[in-house]
Motif scaffolding. Sequence first.
Motif, PDB file in Angstrom:
ATOM      1  N   GLU B  30       0.857  -1.170   0.065  1.00  0.00           N
ATOM      2  CA  GLU B  30       0.038   0.052  -0.057  1.00  0.00           C
ATOM      3  C   GLU B  30       0.808   1.265  -0.099  1.00  0.00           C
ATOM      4  OE1 GLU B  30      -2.976  -0.568  -0.544  1.00  0.00           O
ATOM      5  OE2 GLU B  30      -3.385  -2.480   0.158  1.00  0.00           O
ATOM      6  N   ILE B  32       2.359   4.121  -2.192  1.00  0.00           N
ATOM      7  CA  ILE B  32       2.343   4.792  -3.519  1.00  0.00           C
ATOM      8  C   ILE B  32       3.489   5.139  -3.805  1.00  0.00           C
ATOM      9  CG2 ILE B  32       1.248   6.547  -4.707  1.00  0.00           C
ATOM     10  CD1 ILE B  32      -0.905   6.468  -2.600  1.00  0.00           C
ATOM     11  N   THR B  33       4.146   4.470  -4.866  1.00  0.00           N
ATOM     12  CA  THR B  33       5.378   4.900  -5.348  1.00  0.00           C
ATOM     13  C   THR B  33       5.210   5.894  -6.425  1.00  0.00           C
ATOM     14  OG1 THR B  33       5.500   3.032  -7.035  1.00  0.00           O
ATOM     15  CG2 THR B  33       6.270   2.508  -4.916  1.00  0.00           C
ATOM     16  N   THR B  34       4.028   5.635  -7.191  1.00  0.00           N
ATOM     17  CA  THR B  34       3.771   6.509  -8.566  1.00  0.00           C
ATOM     18  C   THR B  34       2.568   7.195  -8.601  1.00  0.00           C
ATOM     19  OG1 THR B  34       5.037   4.463  -9.552  1.00  0.00           O
ATOM     20  CG2 THR B  34       4.012   6.122 -11.270  1.00  0.00           C
ATOM     21  N   VAL B  35       2.641   8.299  -9.024  1.00  0.00           N
ATOM     22  CA  VAL B  35       1.129   8.953  -9.366  1.00  0.00           C
ATOM     23  C   VAL B  35       1.385   9.254 -10.975  1.00  0.00           C
ATOM     24  CG1 VAL B  35       2.171  11.155  -8.649  1.00  0.00           C
ATOM     25  CG2 VAL B  35      -0.194  11.047  -8.920  1.00  0.00           C
ATOM     26  N   SER B  51       5.163  11.086 -11.551  1.00  0.00           N
ATOM     27  CA  SER B  51       6.141  11.112 -10.394  1.00  0.00           C
ATOM     28  C   SER B  51       6.207   9.895 -10.196  1.00  0.00           C
ATOM     29  CB  SER B  51       5.728  12.189  -9.448  1.00  0.00           C
ATOM     30  OG  SER B  51       6.560  12.130  -8.432  1.00  0.00           O
ATOM     31  N   GLN B  52       7.541   9.344  -9.812  1.00  0.00           N
ATOM     32  CA  GLN B  52       7.725   7.939  -9.410  1.00  0.00           C
ATOM     33  C   GLN B  52       8.766   7.956  -8.326  1.00  0.00           C
ATOM     34  OE1 GLN B  52       9.833   5.289 -12.155  1.00  0.00           O
ATOM     35  NE2 GLN B  52       8.243   3.765 -12.044  1.00  0.00           N
ATOM     36  N   ASP B  53       8.708   7.436  -7.398  1.00  0.00           N
ATOM     37  CA  ASP B  53       9.690   7.479  -6.165  1.00  0.00           C
ATOM     38  C   ASP B  53       9.847   5.958  -5.801  1.00  0.00           C
ATOM     39  OD1 ASP B  53      11.436   7.810  -4.139  1.00  0.00           O
ATOM     40  OD2 ASP B  53       9.959   9.058  -2.937  1.00  0.00           O
ATOM     41  N   ASP B  55      12.172   4.243  -4.231  1.00  0.00           N
ATOM     42  CA  ASP B  55      12.627   3.921  -2.737  1.00  0.00           C
ATOM     43  C   ASP B  55      11.773   4.651  -1.573  1.00  0.00           C
ATOM     44  OD1 ASP B  55      13.602   6.357  -2.963  1.00  0.00           O
ATOM     45  OD2 ASP B  55      15.798   5.960  -2.166  1.00  0.00           O
ATOM     46  N   GLY B  56      10.644   4.827  -2.058  1.00  0.00           N
ATOM     47  CA  GLY B  56       9.879   5.423  -1.128  1.00  0.00           C
ATOM     48  C   GLY B  56      10.515   6.513  -0.101  1.00  0.00           C
ATOM     49  N   PRO B  62      11.834  11.729  -5.772  1.00  0.00           N
ATOM     50  CA  PRO B  62      11.057  11.081  -7.022  1.00  0.00           C
ATOM     51  C   PRO B  62      11.557  11.793  -8.308  1.00  0.00           C
ATOM     52  CG  PRO B  62       9.772  12.184  -5.299  1.00  0.00           C
ATOM     53  CD  PRO B  62      11.109  12.644  -5.050  1.00  0.00           C
ATOM     54  N   ILE B  93      -3.425   1.245  -6.657  1.00  0.00           N
ATOM     55  CA  ILE B  93      -3.939   1.809  -5.488  1.00  0.00           C
ATOM     56  C   ILE B  93      -5.227   2.570  -5.733  1.00  0.00           C
ATOM     57  CG2 ILE B  93      -3.576   3.044  -3.445  1.00  0.00           C
ATOM     58  CD1 ILE B  93      -1.570   0.904  -3.470  1.00  0.00           C
ATOM     59  N   VAL B 175      -0.566  12.099  -1.000  1.00  0.00           N
ATOM     60  CA  VAL B 175       0.407  12.315  -2.153  1.00  0.00           C
ATOM     61  C   VAL B 175       0.516  13.640  -2.420  1.00  0.00           C
ATOM     62  CG1 VAL B 175       0.698  12.182  -4.779  1.00  0.00           C
ATOM     63  CG2 VAL B 175       0.073  10.174  -3.356  1.00  0.00           C
ATOM     64  N   ALA B 176       1.471  14.387  -2.672  1.00  0.00           N
ATOM     65  CA  ALA B 176       1.436  15.793  -2.960  1.00  0.00           C
ATOM     66  C   ALA B 176       2.650  16.039  -3.934  1.00  0.00           C
ATOM     67  CB  ALA B 176       1.729  16.823  -1.747  1.00  0.00           C
ATOM     68  N   GLN B 177       2.219  16.127  -5.250  1.00  0.00           N
ATOM     69  CA  GLN B 177       3.262  16.318  -6.220  1.00  0.00           C
ATOM     70  C   GLN B 177       2.990  17.432  -7.155  1.00  0.00           C
ATOM     71  OE1 GLN B 177       6.327  14.325  -6.688  1.00  0.00           O
ATOM     72  NE2 GLN B 177       5.825  14.152  -4.427  1.00  0.00           N
TER      73      GLN B 177
END
Lengths: 791, 184
Positions: B30, B32-35, B51-53, B55-56, B62, B93, B175-177
């Motif tokens: 659960e 979220i690595t990617t929005v 946006s992709q992160d 390694d959390g 990201p 998700i 999430v905030a990107q």
Amino acid sequence: MLISIGFNGFAQKEACHYSLSGSVIDEHDQSNLAYATVYVQELNRGVVADSTGYYSLDGLCQETYTITVSHVSCEPVTLRLEIKGNTEKTLLLEHHIEALKALTIVGLELSEPSAIQEHMGLNTLERYGSASLGDALKEITGLSSLNTGKTLVKPMVQGLYGSRIVIVNQGVRLQDMEWGEEHAPNVDINSAGGVQLVKGAEALQYGGDAIGGTIVINATPFVPDTLYGKAALQASSNGRGGLVNADVFKSSASGWFTKIQGSLKRFGDFKAPDYYLSNSGIFEKGISLHTGRNQSNRGFDLYYSLYDAEIAILRASHIGNIDDLVTAINSQQPQIMSDFDYEIGLPKQEVTHHLARLNYFRSYESGNRWQVQYDFQFNRRLEFDVRVGDDRDKPVIDLELTTHTLSGDLDLNQKGQFPSKVGLLYRIQENFADPDTGIKRLVPNYIRYELGGFITTRHQLSPFWLLDAGIRYDFNRIEAKKWYETSRWIERGYDTDFGDFVSEVLENQILVNPQFDFHNVSVSVGGVHHWGDKGKIRFNYTLAQRAPNPSELFSDGLHQSASRIELGDLRIEQETSHKIGASIASGTNRWSWEIAPYLNHINGFILLEPEGVEQTIRGAFPVWEYQQTDARIWGVDVRAVVSWHDNWGSDHSYSYIHGQDIMGDRPLINMVPPKFRNRLTFTLPQWHQLQIRLESIYNFEQNRYPNNDFEVFLPITGELQEVDISTPPPGYHLLNLWVNTTFNFKRQNEMQVGLAIENLLNTSYRDYLNRQRFFTDEPGVNFQLSLKYSF
Amino acid sequence: MRTWTPTILYLALFMACGTVEDPDPINQEEVITTVRVTLTPSSGPQVILQSQDLDGVGPNPPVVSVSGNLVAGSSYAGTTEFLDESQNPAEDISSEVEEEGDEHQIFYQLGGNAQFSITYQDQDSEGNPIGLTFDLQTGTASEGTLLVTLRHQPDKSAPGVSQGDITNAGGETDVAQSFEIIIQ
């Protein structure tokens, strides 16, 4: 000739100026027993009667004490005695041996360790039955707490908390994951018979790493051939909850005894003056069982306790990112509020602590004694966050800490010039972090071994000088297995320094097997000097070393409730403290005072410091790293107790503490602001032992704090924003009122009825040492009714 | 001291044989690595903001990408996805956000001078917007940012919230990107 120099004008109750005096006589022929010993178990002190058998003890509180009377030629006798005022009591002993030898009295004061000792009796503890151990300890001048909300209260001794404080419950050093800032001691305060703050040489028997201090929770002292017990009920308006507690103690003349105790505590949401603290309740259960046989020269006992608590964490304190923290700080109101309910929703903690102890002792006529003890503790901690989907009801933290300890100690040379105690300890501890959480482990799986030994001694130099000293060595080995994100392992530079630890490499993760050994040495020396009737000076020097705890070594991840990324450091070494404490006390029958300054210099002091900001998909988070510095903490506790009139008294105390990061040349974080406490008491013993106490507490604003503010880019506004996480809240003043009466029935049965009003003026305030101070005010006014029936 | 001898021997043995078992690696669930925001015009190329992160909360920031510019005066059908790409296959998700729609809302905020507007196109069980699908209408040529925020347990009945104004929403940010937008 009266040779009593016991003085304890600063015991922890408003009325601690009572005396107990009388004669010790032979039950058969009524002759006076010269030089008999009268010893108060709870206070660890006593006096020797004079040549006519007359004894006198000062500084007793309105408490029930356990008193042991002994004489060289008699079987010792132990009895319980309730002190309600200046008491005269004739103590009877059965005299066996015909001829009394001439005695040379060596130790006038039987046990008077040099370090400042504070004791809190059962009556005081019972008042805090529906609160917590940490709340009760604040009765002692110089003690405070680091809170997370109202229910998670971590005791603080002279500015230090967590792993720097040793808590000993029923002879067992508590192993309950004390390294977490929002982990409160897993102890049911209602199972305690008394609490002591121990420092100096005597504390070395409990552990060498108590840089702050040692808190010892005692069992109810043993009394043969008796039956007593109580049932208590407390009901509070704030939180709409309370406590039910009951215990029974039964013993036979042959020394068999059993005590059973159980308590149940339940609170819903607490209320600040302007709003409810949504999700702040608690449901706590405790049971304890103590049984065994206590004979004059040997005995064994078995103790078991279970503590189980479900503790709600303020919903509004669970925040997503820095934007949320900025919003919370700016709005001065919780971001999520709702009406009162009893539900313990998310986030929450569920903690369970089992403690079992088996102890056997033998004692000899020489006063020497040995004991062996095995104890077992199992601590389970579940923490639940607000999660989505299938994981909604899964904990984010699921840790099991199992500890076995085998220890033995020996009291030697009790009648000689240097009465001593030596002891050995072996402890093995295993931590298991359940992977089913689906969240990276906060603390890795580890096994910790501890092997320690100590020797303490004391010497009565003259009737007015007592010296004590002790030394302790502990070996600590920790073997951990931890998965790191490969990116973090490299970013920390561990790949170059700790490459040998790597045992498995996956795509993004790396399994390492760190093993660290620590050798800790602790030393304590001190003395007490008495003069006149009430004068006393104590001084003490203590060297203590503490190995880093798992959180300081291994932390690695987002700490949701603090909205920051916390990183431990495998390079952290042990910290070493040099502490000098002193106290000077004097007074007259009408008033007494004590001034207790201290200085603690800590090399390699481990602290969390902000180090920049990291971006994640949730937004930006500040990164806090564990680092080491040299720190100096000094402070002074001042107290005066005045008896104005037969019925009127007052009690005044002031504490100041000053903490400095010497290497960083800035103040230490989380130092207790100055506190000024004044109490006015009115007692009317003729009318159901009426006691009324009005208490005023002024907490000053903390002006000395490190500036940990940071700037963060907020995409919402498109601007850099300064985040003020450092400025302490303003000072505040609280008034508390407490009234207590006792109704006596036949055969020592009695009913106590009490009413307490906390935060009488319903003041809105925030406390620097509450980790939820960014989100909410403290609770407002509370009316608490207490009923206690004892038999 | 004779009583101690066997004890010490026993302890020495004990000490030699304790080991920590190898822990299983944890694949965070659960997370979220990617929005990913996909903007589809009625004609012409899609624009994907991602946006992709992976390694959390690890040290790597990201990776943010915008596949192209938007066309002035056009209408785009927008969808937003949240993925956990640390799993294989990646976990979606967004479907959980949709299932618990009344406890989630996605906010779209404009920064800089970007000239466009957003209208929610979906509803939760209470008739309030979730924000997984929306319409984006661009204005004149301009540059600025689009901030995508996923809030958990917002107060959707607070003033302005169901119109997409985050000011009174409260709750907790998942999430905030922020994405750079060029309209031409």
